[in-house]
Design a protein around this motif. Structure first.
Motif, PDB file in Angstrom:
ATOM      1  N   ILE A  70       0.847  -1.192   0.000  1.00 33.06           N
ATOM      2  CA  ILE A  70       0.000   0.000   0.000  1.00 33.06           C
ATOM      3  C   ILE A  70       0.880   1.239   0.000  1.00 33.06           C
ATOM      4  CG2 ILE A  70      -0.192   0.116   2.531  1.00 33.06           C
ATOM      5  CD1 ILE A  70      -3.118   0.999   2.137  1.00 33.06           C
ATOM      6  N   SER A  71       0.421   2.278  -0.686  1.00 29.48           N
ATOM      7  CA  SER A  71       1.141   3.550  -0.691  1.00 29.48           C
ATOM      8  C   SER A  71       0.134   4.671  -0.910  1.00 29.48           C
ATOM      9  CB  SER A  71       2.210   3.563  -1.781  1.00 29.48           C
ATOM     10  OG  SER A  71       1.624   3.432  -3.060  1.00 29.48           O
ATOM     11  N   ARG A  72       0.570   5.886  -0.655  1.00 29.77           N
ATOM     12  CA  ARG A  72      -0.292   7.037  -0.876  1.00 29.77           C
ATOM     13  C   ARG A  72       0.525   8.207  -1.391  1.00 29.77           C
ATOM     14  NH1 ARG A  72      -3.188   8.317   4.522  1.00 29.77           N
ATOM     15  NH2 ARG A  72      -3.960  10.156   3.421  1.00 29.77           N
ATOM     16  N   ASN A  73      -0.158   9.098  -2.090  1.00 26.92           N
ATOM     17  CA  ASN A  73       0.452  10.334  -2.567  1.00 26.92           C
ATOM     18  C   ASN A  73      -0.460  11.471  -2.124  1.00 26.92           C
ATOM     19  OD1 ASN A  73       1.224  12.604  -4.084  1.00 26.92           O
ATOM     20  ND2 ASN A  73       2.044  11.312  -5.714  1.00 26.92           N
ATOM     21  N   ASN A  74      -0.082  12.149  -1.059  1.00 24.45           N
ATOM     22  CA  ASN A  74      -0.939  13.205  -0.505  1.00 24.45           C
ATOM     23  C   ASN A  74      -1.038  14.410  -1.433  1.00 24.45           C
ATOM     24  OD1 ASN A  74      -1.566  11.685   1.741  1.00 24.45           O
ATOM     25  ND2 ASN A  74      -0.052  12.667   3.066  1.00 24.45           N
ATOM     26  N   ALA A  75      -0.063  14.610  -2.283  1.00 26.24           N
ATOM     27  CA  ALA A  75      -0.116  15.733  -3.225  1.00 26.24           C
ATOM     28  C   ALA A  75      -1.159  15.491  -4.316  1.00 26.24           C
ATOM     29  CB  ALA A  75       1.249  15.949  -3.867  1.00 26.24           C
ATOM     30  N   LYS A  76      -1.430  14.203  -4.589  1.00 28.32           N
ATOM     31  CA  LYS A  76      -2.384  13.865  -5.644  1.00 28.32           C
ATOM     32  C   LYS A  76      -3.676  13.272  -5.107  1.00 28.32           C
ATOM     33  CE  LYS A  76       1.117  13.103  -9.218  1.00 28.32           C
ATOM     34  NZ  LYS A  76       1.655  12.164 -10.234  1.00 28.32           N
ATOM     35  N   ASN A  77      -3.788  13.197  -3.778  1.00 32.26           N
ATOM     36  CA  ASN A  77      -4.990  12.620  -3.145  1.00 32.26           C
ATOM     37  C   ASN A  77      -5.281  11.210  -3.670  1.00 32.26           C
ATOM     38  OD1 ASN A  77      -5.201  15.075  -1.889  1.00 32.26           O
ATOM     39  ND2 ASN A  77      -7.385  15.334  -2.308  1.00 32.26           N
TER      40      ASN A  77
END
Length: 118
Positions: A70-77
């Motif tokens: 799992i990963s996330r990119n907070n800049a791209k929501n």
């Protein structure tokens, strides 16, 4: 309340890989811990993985540990689920959702179908 749109599902042979994406809108994304769940045919919805607000802390169900990331990119929501070494028992509809602990705290999106079959 967040609006959640999952994508990236499809049909793949056993041993294959898929990368799921979840695009989030409607609220401040980076205040929420996010999780991925799935619901297979005739089965209850199952927790798979979660990621902290910063993206650093990650937890996995035993059924996917070592195969899914799992990963996330907070800049791209966005939240992603990289799935490797897929098995037929991974066939399910996959959902992302904000969570508290492992408990969903919003409404489910439409999900994305993953089918693993030879």
């Amino acid at each position: 309340q967040l609006h959640l749109v999952e994508s990236g599902g499809g049909s793949v042979q056993p041993g294959g890989s898929l990368r799921l994406s979840c695009t989030v809108s409607g609220d401040t994304f980076d205040v929420h811990r996010m999780g991925w769940f799935r619901q297979g045919p005739g089965k209850d919805r199952e927790f798979l993985a979660s990621v902290s607000q910063s993206g650093i802390a990650k937890y996995y169900a035993d059924s996917v540990k070592g195969r899914f990331t799992i990963s996330r990119n907070n800049a791209k929501n966005t939240v992603h689920l990289q799935m490797n070494s897929l098995k037929p028992e991974d066939t399910a509809v996959y959902y992302c959702i904000p969570i508290l602990g492992e408990v969903p705290i919003d409404s489910w999106g439409q999900g994305t179908q993953v089918t693993v079959s030879s």
